[in-house]
Scaffold this motif. Structure first.
Motif, PDB file in Angstrom:
ATOM      1  N   GLN A  69      -1.477   9.854  27.040  1.00  0.00           N
ATOM      2  CA  GLN A  69      -1.464  10.772  25.898  1.00  0.00           C
ATOM      3  C   GLN A  69      -0.108  11.470  25.778  1.00  0.00           C
ATOM      4  N   ILE A  70       0.462  11.842  26.921  1.00  0.00           N
ATOM      5  CA  ILE A  70       1.788  12.486  26.915  1.00  0.00           C
ATOM      6  C   ILE A  70       2.854  11.473  26.474  1.00  0.00           C
ATOM      7  N   ALA A  71       2.742  10.239  26.988  1.00  0.00           N
ATOM      8  CA  ALA A  71       3.725   9.208  26.617  1.00  0.00           C
ATOM      9  C   ALA A  71       3.702   8.956  25.111  1.00  0.00           C
ATOM     10  N   ALA A  72       2.520   9.120  24.488  1.00  0.00           N
ATOM     11  CA  ALA A  72       2.408   8.900  23.041  1.00  0.00           C
ATOM     12  C   ALA A  72       2.961  10.073  22.245  1.00  0.00           C
ATOM     13  N   GLY A  73       3.222  11.202  22.912  1.00  0.00           N
ATOM     14  CA  GLY A  73       3.838  12.318  22.194  1.00  0.00           C
ATOM     15  C   GLY A  73       3.156  13.663  22.329  1.00  0.00           C
ATOM     16  N   ALA A  74       2.071  13.756  23.096  1.00  0.00           N
ATOM     17  CA  ALA A  74       1.411  15.055  23.262  1.00  0.00           C
ATOM     18  C   ALA A  74       2.380  16.044  23.915  1.00  0.00           C
ATOM     19  N   CYS A  75       2.305  17.319  23.491  1.00  0.00           N
ATOM     20  CA  CYS A  75       3.285  18.312  23.958  1.00  0.00           C
ATOM     21  C   CYS A  75       2.875  18.946  25.278  1.00  0.00           C
ATOM     22  N   GLY A  76       1.668  18.692  25.733  1.00  0.00           N
ATOM     23  CA  GLY A  76       1.198  19.277  26.982  1.00  0.00           C
ATOM     24  C   GLY A  76      -0.287  19.020  27.118  1.00  0.00           C
ATOM     25  N   ILE A  77      -0.892  19.684  28.113  1.00  0.00           N
ATOM     26  CA  ILE A  77      -2.327  19.493  28.333  1.00  0.00           C
ATOM     27  C   ILE A  77      -3.036  20.846  28.389  1.00  0.00           C
ATOM     28  N   CYS A  78      -4.335  20.818  28.118  1.00  0.00           N
ATOM     29  CA  CYS A  78      -5.222  21.949  28.384  1.00  0.00           C
ATOM     30  C   CYS A  78      -6.135  21.562  29.529  1.00  0.00           C
ATOM     31  N   CYS A  79      -6.387  22.517  30.428  1.00  0.00           N
ATOM     32  CA  CYS A  79      -7.414  22.375  31.450  1.00  0.00           C
ATOM     33  C   CYS A  79      -8.406  23.503  31.228  1.00  0.00           C
ATOM     34  N   GLY A 229      -3.082  28.266  18.982  1.00  0.00           N
ATOM     35  CA  GLY A 229      -3.778  27.069  19.448  1.00  0.00           C
ATOM     36  C   GLY A 229      -5.253  27.090  19.087  1.00  0.00           C
ATOM     37  N   GLY A 230      -5.818  25.903  18.961  1.00  0.00           N
ATOM     38  CA  GLY A 230      -7.245  25.766  18.675  1.00  0.00           C
ATOM     39  C   GLY A 230      -7.510  24.334  18.265  1.00  0.00           C
ATOM     40  N   ALA A 231      -8.642  24.117  17.644  1.00  0.00           N
ATOM     41  CA  ALA A 231      -9.046  22.821  17.085  1.00  0.00           C
ATOM     42  C   ALA A 231      -9.422  21.817  18.173  1.00  0.00           C
ATOM     43  N   GLY A 232     -10.296  20.938  17.788  1.00  0.00           N
ATOM     44  CA  GLY A 232     -10.740  19.863  18.663  1.00  0.00           C
ATOM     45  C   GLY A 232     -11.088  18.660  17.810  1.00  0.00           C
ATOM     46  N   THR A 233     -11.818  17.746  18.397  1.00  0.00           N
ATOM     47  CA  THR A 233     -12.107  16.468  17.746  1.00  0.00           C
ATOM     48  C   THR A 233     -12.874  16.628  16.433  1.00  0.00           C
ATOM     49  N   GLY A 234     -13.722  17.656  16.343  1.00  0.00           N
ATOM     50  CA  GLY A 234     -14.518  17.824  15.131  1.00  0.00           C
ATOM     51  C   GLY A 234     -13.840  18.669  14.070  1.00  0.00           C
ATOM     52  N   SER A 235     -12.650  19.187  14.355  1.00  0.00           N
ATOM     53  CA  SER A 235     -12.047  20.117  13.392  1.00  0.00           C
ATOM     54  C   SER A 235     -10.559  19.902  13.183  1.00  0.00           C
ATOM     55  N   TRP A 236      -9.963  18.908  13.858  1.00  0.00           N
ATOM     56  CA  TRP A 236      -8.498  18.772  13.881  1.00  0.00           C
ATOM     57  C   TRP A 236      -7.895  18.650  12.489  1.00  0.00           C
ATOM     58  N   ASP A 237      -8.561  17.865  11.605  1.00  0.00           N
ATOM     59  CA  ASP A 237      -7.944  17.614  10.303  1.00  0.00           C
ATOM     60  C   ASP A 237      -7.961  18.869   9.439  1.00  0.00           C
ATOM     61  N   ILE A 238      -9.082  19.605   9.513  1.00  0.00           N
ATOM     62  CA  ILE A 238      -9.214  20.823   8.699  1.00  0.00           C
ATOM     63  C   ILE A 238      -8.299  21.921   9.249  1.00  0.00           C
ATOM     64  N   THR A 246      -0.101  25.943  15.512  1.00  0.00           N
ATOM     65  CA  THR A 246       1.085  25.234  16.008  1.00  0.00           C
ATOM     66  C   THR A 246       0.681  24.101  16.952  1.00  0.00           C
ATOM     67  N   GLU A 247      -0.518  24.221  17.553  1.00  0.00           N
ATOM     68  CA  GLU A 247      -0.979  23.222  18.520  1.00  0.00           C
ATOM     69  C   GLU A 247      -2.469  22.973  18.350  1.00  0.00           C
ATOM     70  N   MET A 248      -2.856  21.694  18.429  1.00  0.00           N
ATOM     71  CA  MET A 248      -4.277  21.347  18.429  1.00  0.00           C
ATOM     72  C   MET A 248      -4.681  20.908  19.836  1.00  0.00           C
ATOM     73  N   GLN A 249      -5.903  21.251  20.219  1.00  0.00           N
ATOM     74  CA  GLN A 249      -6.323  21.089  21.617  1.00  0.00           C
ATOM     75  C   GLN A 249      -7.386  19.992  21.773  1.00  0.00           C
ATOM     76  N   CYS A 250      -7.264  18.917  21.014  1.00  0.00           N
ATOM     77  CA  CYS A 250      -8.323  17.903  20.951  1.00  0.00           C
ATOM     78  C   CYS A 250      -8.508  17.185  22.291  1.00  0.00           C
ATOM     79  N   GLY A 251      -9.758  16.927  22.616  1.00  0.00           N
ATOM     80  CA  GLY A 251     -10.072  16.262  23.879  1.00  0.00           C
ATOM     81  C   GLY A 251     -10.870  14.989  23.702  1.00  0.00           C
ATOM     82  N   SER A 252     -12.061  15.124  23.108  1.00  0.00           N
ATOM     83  CA  SER A 252     -13.030  14.022  23.085  1.00  0.00           C
ATOM     84  C   SER A 252     -12.574  12.799  22.297  1.00  0.00           C
ATOM     85  N   TYR A 253     -11.672  12.990  21.319  1.00  0.00           N
ATOM     86  CA  TYR A 253     -11.258  11.889  20.432  1.00  0.00           C
ATOM     87  C   TYR A 253     -10.802  10.653  21.213  1.00  0.00           C
TER      88      TYR A 253
END
Ligand SMILES: *Cc1c(COP(=O)(O)O)cnc(C)c1O
Length: 380
Positions: A69-79, A229-238, A246-253
């Motif tokens: 995910q990082i190699a594809a361009g993600a700016c960081g991770i959430c734990c 920050g916020g957003a996830g798989t069910g809300s990223w587009d909106i 500035t950052e989306m925190q999507c996981g399940s996608y």
């Protein structure tokens, strides 16, 4: 993975080179190419919107997946937990948000030591005493923690109310030694699982109005938000299109599950582009009655909090009932035979991954890799 030293069925459920039919069940199976398409799709959409993607690794707890995910361009991770963050920092991840409150003294001390290895570490707060405790620990460790104020977006779980309460806490962080005020986390978890698109937009719209006002108040107070920050798989587009984040925190996608397949405009089969890439591979162990099969994956192989798994590629076969080690399947047209493998799509991906030690990675019907669930069981 040293093929010579590992025995399938004893140490591991599969070895590289095996055909899918040889894999020991039940186990987690990843469709490598579907997963990579999910990674690329979300990154492309985030790039188009000009919003960062800080992937949530609580979904899979896997350094191997997060690296891609990082190699594809993600700016960081959430734990979600300090113990998870420790695993990922040790694995070399350099930009980690613990998207949660950390309040226990020992946990705070561990968190405050993490930046000493060179990683950027960010944490969420919703309490003034917690700000003080984090500050003291950072000073004592000789480190610096970045801190986000968590705002309650309407879910009523963690977070302070929008508006003045956010500004008050932000000011306390900005003035606390050892801490840097980094912005706001405005994550509305519940809204992501509202299946109907219009109803989901309405719920998120209400949250965005409060967030917009709060960000305005912070600006007026001279408090700069480097991160919203916020957003996830069910809300990223909106949320990505709202112009607020500035950052989306999507996981399940990245792996998807049966519940997100029911949310309009997310999964491929429901008007979105994301594909099922994670399965619980299960073997048929009993088929005494012609319309009733029993497979070897039950509650110990997957979570059931978001309903039953679906049976991938066999729409008329229904996973009806689970017990610890059995799954009962309706098989009205007698499609299944003893020892057949079924790919089950779990209802909820995160707690399912946490039940297993290994991901078996498959490409074109062959096992290519075994990846450990690196932070499996890291809940403390
Ligand atoms: C779980 C979680 C996410 C990711 O949600 P998905 O639905 O898995 O995409 C993002 N942010 C926070 C704070 C979370 O807890």
């Amino acid at each position: 993975m040293e093929r010579d030293t590992m025995e399938p069925g004893f140490d591991v459920p599969a070895l590289p080179g095996m055909a899918e039919a040889e894999i020991q069940t039940p186990c987690l199976l990843i469709d490598h190419d579907a997963m990579m398409r999910n990674i690329d799709l979300m990154q492309a959409r985030a790039d188009e919107m000009g919003v960062g993607l800080r992937v949530h690794v609580k979904t899979h707890k896997s350094a191997d997946i997060a690296r891609r995910q990082i190699a594809a361009g993600a700016c960081g991770i959430c734990c979600q937990k300090v113990s998870e963050a420790e695993v990922f920092v040790r694995a070399g991840f350099g930009d980690v948000l613990v998207s949660n409150q950390v309040c226990d003294r020992a946990k705070i001390a561990r968190l405050a030591r993490l930046p000493l290895s060179g990683a950027r570490v960010i944490v969420c707060v919703d309490d003034a005493a917690n700000v003080k405790a984090l500050s003291q620990a950072a000073v004592q460790a000789g480190s610096a923690l970045e801190v986000l104020v968590e705002m309650d977006c309407g879910g009523g779980r963690c977070g302070v109310a929008p508006g003045a309460a956010v500004v008050t806490l932000a000011r306390q962080i900005a003035e606390a030694p050892g801490l840097r005020f980094a912005g706001v986390q405005a994550y509305h978890g519940g809204a992501q699982h509202i299946y109907d698109r219009a109803a989901r937009e309405a719920e998120l719209g209400a949250s965005h109005r409060k967030l917009r006002e709060t960000l305005e108040e912070l600006r007026e107070a001279g408090l700069d938000c480097a991160i919203v920050g916020g957003a996830g798989t069910g809300s990223w587009d909106i949320e990505g299109a709202s112009g607020l984040y500035t950052e989306m925190q999507c996981g399940s996608y990245v792996l998807m599950d049966a519940d997100y397949a029911r949310v309009q405009s997310i999964a491929g089969e429901n008007g979105g582009g994301f594909e099922h890439a994670l399965f619980v591979l299960s073997g048929v162990m009993s088929h005494v009655r012609p319309d009733h099969a029993v497979c070897d994956a039950g509650l110990k192989s997957m979570s059931a909090d978001s309903g039953m798994p679906t049976v991938f590629g066999l729409p008329d076969v229904v996973y009806r009932r689970y017990s610890d080690e059995h799954g009962e399947l309706d098989d009205p047209s007698g499609r299944l035979a003893l020892n057949d493998r079924v790919r089950l799509v779990p209802g909820h991906v995160d707690p399912t991954c946490n039940l297993h030690d290994w991901f078996v990675v498959v490409r074109d019907g062959r096992v290519t890799d075994l990846w450990p669930v690196s932070a499996r069981g890291r809940l403390w």
